[in-house]
Design an enzyme around this catalytic site. Structure first.
Site: not given
Ligand SMILES: O=c1ccn([C@@H]2O[C@H](COP(=O)(O)O)[C@@H](O)[C@H]2O)c(=O)[nH]1
Length: 237
Positions: A39, A68, A71, A121, A212
């Protein structure tokens, strides 16, 4: 049909939340064959990392462009048109009806799947109230999932906490792509709606997005291998 033939390895999407191309390429080299899906989000894309999407696709990897988008419809459509040339498999937009409609129309015959981000999330009910929403997480995620499906969006980004409920609503067709994944004992950080890899798969997630817990691990390749092993065990592979 639901993506039943996806190899376990490709159900793990590693978020390349890294500062520049050189560091990202080094991480991809380090992860080697353990990871098949990456990603690219804000940090890398805004540091000149979008060309890595093409390079990864050229090297046989899959790519999720996580920008994401949100607009006015025309701007979303033009953005989707530009991004659809990267060869990515997934592209995110926020789950607002105008935005989703514009993205689905602009995708045209390109192979990129449009994913709608339901509720981030890192949000809980209180965060939504602070932002002015009258719905809690569960109801807003459900409402947005129904709208997304009606509009023709290909998949949803949600927490694994909502995966089982959403699967019962949207059926087997839509991809459920779940960040908020934390192997047992891993620090949650800013994530509020989390689950382990095994529980997320058991709940019906199609793909797990992990940043992470892999990137910051002493041995990222071993961390990725452990998550894929958990996915395989949960799926009975
Ligand atoms: O609701 C969302 C949507 C996207 N993300 C992204 O996923 C990764 C998660 O990284 P971790 O380090 O494993 O927390 C990150 O790139 C987010 O931008 C999300 O977390 N939640």
């Amino acid at each position: 049909m639901a993506p039943v033939d996806i190899p376990d390895r490709d159900r793990l999407i590693v978020a390349l939340d890294l500062p520049d191309l050189r560091v990202a390429e080094a991480m991809v080299d380090r992860l080697g064959d353990s990871v098949g899906f990456y990603k690219i989000g804000y940090q890398l894309a805004y540091a000149g990392g979008l060309p890595l999407a093409r390079a990864l696709v050229g090297a046989g990897k899959k790519v999720f462009v996580d920008l994401k988008l949100h607009d006015i419809g025309n701007t979303v459509a033009r953005g989707v048109e530009s991004l659809s040339h990267l060869g990515a498999s997934f592209l995110t937009v926020h789950a607002y009806p105008q935005t989703m409609k514009a993205a689905v129309e602009a995708r045209g015959s390109s192979k990129v799947k449009i994913l709608a981000v339901t509720v981030l999330t890192s949000y809980d009910d209180r965060d939504l109230a602070d932002a002015g929403y009258r719905f809690g997480v569960r109801d807003l995620v459900e409402a947005r999932a129904r709208q997304a499906q009606a509009i023709g969006v290909d998949g949803l980004v949600c927490s694994p906490e909502e995966a089982a409920h959403l699967r019962s609503i949207v059926g087997p067709e839509m991809d459920l792509v779940t960040p908020g994944i934390r192997p047992a004992g891993a620090a949650a950080g800013d994530q509020k709606r989390i689950m382990t890899p095994a529980k997320a798969i058991a709940a019906g997630a199609s793909y797990l997005v992990v940043g992470r817990p892999v990137l910051d691990a002493p041995d990222p390749k071993a961390a990725a291998d452990a998550i894929v092993a958990e996915i395989a065990a949960a799926r009975g592979s």
